[in-house]
Write a protein that holds these residues in place. Structure first.
Motif, PDB file in Angstrom:
ATOM      1  N   PRO A  18      -8.086  -4.336   7.980  1.00 30.25           N
ATOM      2  CA  PRO A  18      -7.821  -3.339   6.940  1.00 30.25           C
ATOM      3  C   PRO A  18      -6.686  -2.379   7.317  1.00 30.25           C
ATOM      4  N   ALA A  22      -3.126  -2.030   5.318  1.00 29.79           N
ATOM      5  CA  ALA A  22      -2.680  -0.718   4.845  1.00 29.79           C
ATOM      6  C   ALA A  22      -1.297  -0.397   5.405  1.00 29.79           C
ATOM      7  N   ARG A  25       1.356  -2.454   3.552  1.00 32.00           N
ATOM      8  CA  ARG A  25       1.593  -1.986   2.184  1.00 32.00           C
ATOM      9  C   ARG A  25       2.334  -0.643   2.156  1.00 32.00           C
ATOM     10  N   SER A  79      -0.830   5.847  -4.105  1.00 32.70           N
ATOM     11  CA  SER A  79      -1.448   4.646  -3.552  1.00 32.70           C
ATOM     12  C   SER A  79      -1.447   4.686  -2.027  1.00 32.70           C
ATOM     13  N   MET A  80      -0.330   5.125  -1.434  1.00 32.57           N
ATOM     14  CA  MET A  80      -0.268   5.231   0.030  1.00 32.57           C
ATOM     15  C   MET A  80      -1.332   6.203   0.527  1.00 32.57           C
ATOM     16  N   GLU A  82      -4.144   7.125  -0.873  1.00 29.55           N
ATOM     17  CA  GLU A  82      -5.485   6.561  -1.033  1.00 29.55           C
ATOM     18  C   GLU A  82      -5.806   5.570   0.079  1.00 29.55           C
ATOM     19  N   ARG A  83      -4.839   4.721   0.437  1.00 33.40           N
ATOM     20  CA  ARG A  83      -5.059   3.741   1.508  1.00 33.40           C
ATOM     21  C   ARG A  83      -5.324   4.441   2.841  1.00 33.40           C
TER      22      ARG A  83
END
Length: 114
Positions: A18, A22, A25, A79-80, A82-83
């Motif tokens: 994970p 992350a 991304r 989005s970054m 949140e990851r």
């Protein structure tokens, strides 16, 4: 149209899936943002893992030419964040003094308190 410089630092142990995803991304989104908002700017990417953390830093310089007007809807940084939050990490993003932009993500291999 710009150059990208990559540096990496070794992790003494395997980075959990994970956290790998992350990190991938975040780097990907930051590179897309640099291309979109600062075309032609040089970009420096650093990915280092040690002491139970993965750190990704992406810094672009000042745009060499005008970016795409109205490009993007502003969800990339959300989005970054949140990851990174999901992994108990920290994201810092914002303009640099030199007129570029910096994204720094630090993600723990295990959530805090585990």
């Amino acid at each position: 149209g710009g150059t990208v410089e990559l540096t990496t630092g070794g992790a003494p142990e395997p980075v959990p899936g994970p956290v790998q995803l992350a990190g991938y991304r975040i780097v990907q989104e930051a590179l897309v943002n640099a291309r979109r908002h600062a075309p032609g700017a040089p970009v420096r990417v650093s990915v280092e893992g040690d002491a139970g953390e993965l750190r990704c830093e992406i810094v672009n310089g000042r745009a060499a030419r005008r970016g795409t007007p109205g490009a993007g809807v502003g969800l990339g940084l959300v989005s970054m964040e949140e990851r990174v939050d999901a992994l108990g990490g920290e994201l810092v993003a914002g303009p640099t003094e030199a007129g570029g932009f910096r994204v720094m993500a630090t993600m723990r291999w295990e959530p805090a308190g585990v």
